[in-house]
Design a protein around this motif. Sequence first.
Motif, mmCIF file in Angstrom:
data_model
loop_
_atom_site.group_PDB
_atom_site.id
_atom_site.type_symbol
_atom_site.label_atom_id
_atom_site.label_comp_id
_atom_site.label_asym_id
_atom_site.label_seq_id
_atom_site.Cartn_x
_atom_site.Cartn_y
_atom_site.Cartn_z
ATOM 1 N N VAL A 1 -24.920 40.879 17.358
ATOM 2 C CA VAL A 1 -24.681 39.277 16.992
ATOM 3 C C VAL A 1 -25.550 38.760 16.082
ATOM 4 C CG1 VAL A 1 -24.136 37.214 18.372
ATOM 5 C CG2 VAL A 1 -23.225 39.599 19.286
ATOM 6 N N PRO A 2 -25.113 38.155 15.103
ATOM 7 C CA PRO A 2 -26.020 37.388 14.417
ATOM 8 C C PRO A 2 -26.793 36.087 14.952
ATOM 9 C CG PRO A 2 -23.874 36.902 13.510
ATOM 10 C CD PRO A 2 -23.800 38.096 14.666
ATOM 11 N N GLU B 1 -31.382 28.548 5.660
ATOM 12 C CA GLU B 1 -30.603 29.095 4.570
ATOM 13 C C GLU B 1 -30.233 30.454 4.270
ATOM 14 O OE1 GLU B 1 -29.883 27.913 -0.307
ATOM 15 O OE2 GLU B 1 -31.634 27.529 0.641
ATOM 16 N N GLN B 2 -31.282 31.114 4.210
ATOM 17 C CA GLN B 2 -31.379 32.642 3.855
ATOM 18 C C GLN B 2 -30.715 33.041 5.215
ATOM 19 O OE1 GLN B 2 -35.087 34.508 3.600
ATOM 20 N NE2 GLN B 2 -33.969 36.552 3.285
ATOM 21 N N ALA B 3 -31.003 32.808 6.432
ATOM 22 C CA ALA B 3 -30.240 33.564 7.707
ATOM 23 C C ALA B 3 -28.716 33.024 7.764
ATOM 24 C CB ALA B 3 -31.059 33.009 9.000
ATOM 25 N N ASP B 4 -28.491 31.954 7.538
ATOM 26 C CA ASP B 4 -27.143 31.482 7.309
ATOM 27 C C ASP B 4 -26.206 32.381 6.540
ATOM 28 O OD1 ASP B 4 -27.328 29.530 9.225
ATOM 29 O OD2 ASP B 4 -27.614 27.764 8.087
ATOM 30 N N GLU C 1 -22.097 29.252 14.672
ATOM 31 C CA GLU C 1 -21.688 29.543 13.566
ATOM 32 C C GLU C 1 -23.011 30.039 12.638
ATOM 33 O OE1 GLU C 1 -19.436 26.567 11.912
ATOM 34 O OE2 GLU C 1 -17.783 26.657 13.510
ATOM 35 N N GLY C 2 -24.094 29.473 12.801
ATOM 36 C CA GLY C 2 -25.378 29.573 11.978
ATOM 37 C C GLY C 2 -26.527 29.512 12.742
ATOM 38 N N PHE C 3 -27.793 29.162 12.175
ATOM 39 C CA PHE C 3 -28.568 28.908 12.866
ATOM 40 C C PHE C 3 -29.202 27.548 13.194
ATOM 41 C CE2 PHE C 3 -28.425 33.242 11.410
ATOM 42 C CZ PHE C 3 -29.008 33.954 12.641
ATOM 43 N N LEU D 1 -35.394 34.308 15.402
ATOM 44 C CA LEU D 1 -36.053 33.250 15.467
ATOM 45 C C LEU D 1 -36.297 33.014 13.974
ATOM 46 C CD1 LEU D 1 -37.891 32.972 18.790
ATOM 47 C CD2 LEU D 1 -35.665 31.539 18.084
ATOM 48 N N PRO D 2 -37.004 31.830 13.546
ATOM 49 C CA PRO D 2 -37.367 31.682 12.274
ATOM 50 C C PRO D 2 -38.275 32.782 11.893
ATOM 51 C CG PRO D 2 -36.904 29.465 13.206
ATOM 52 C CD PRO D 2 -37.017 30.397 14.411
#
Length: 313
Positions: A68-69, A187-190, A167-169, A92-93
């Motif tokens: 799961v992302p 932005e990169q993770a999303d 939906e994202g981070f 996490l970041p």
Amino acid sequence: MAKKNRAKGRPAETTTSGEVGPRQPCPCGSGKRYKACHGAPGGSTVFVKRPFEGLASECDLVAMRELVPAATALLPLTGEYAGRTVRVCTLLPMAAPAMVRESGEVWLGLQVQHAFGDPSRDLAAVLLAAFEAEPGTPMVGLTEAPGEGPRLQDLVADEALRVEVHEGFDFWVADVEESPEVAAALEQADGAAAPTARLASVEAAYWTQLGEREFLRWVMPEPEDALLDAFARLHVDGADRVIDGARLIGMFRAHGVVAPVWELPDGTGVEGVEDGAAELRTRLDAALADESELTTEQRSARSGLANRQVTIR
């Protein structure tokens, strides 16, 4: 002169049940031979095949760690830590193993790679270190094996997690001012987060969309051999489809449990698979209870499914 075959003079490897030979793949999933990984001098002295066994939400923890992302869940603690607030997060970041928020709440990252043989003990060691850290502190990863400290099973109450899929981070910055570094990481993770949703009708099953294709990935706690037998019985009866038009394409194997994967028809969505998953769970339970010998056709189906397994770690 032809080279001698050195393998001819080498004694055959003999192992007892459950042991791993030095030239066999390391069961940690690294892809290395055992003698060059956990069996190497100075390597980890322990490898736990099923590290989250005994936890009420073992399968959801495996899913959050491997499949799961973006998801979070409050971790119910017991004993002297029962009053602390801990939130387990898929990622996490900068892939930090943990963060201590300004509120004192601890965020524990699951998608980290310590490779010390027992992820449960590794995560517990990071969590205990976070309890001693100042608010606002990002934690660094483990640089050496944690030793004989507690495992998650020793710290976590016997309660199921309430997993929230995002939906994202954006949850990374829900309670802090966004910095340029975190914004870039966000932005990169999303961009890499595929749409995902957890089913409500069964445990630890997740719908996801990868590109134009939809899948159901369902982490199951039953022993692998029993699941293979059960799915072989269902396949021969044409009853292994989660919904009409779906196809069981294989299984992931991770942390001692397996996750069957179905490819779904376009446009299914999570709502379209809820009822079918509950009905399949009923058929699967009946197949698991069947103790008769597999037929020749069922054994062939079992072999085909076993050959479509992928080990994550």
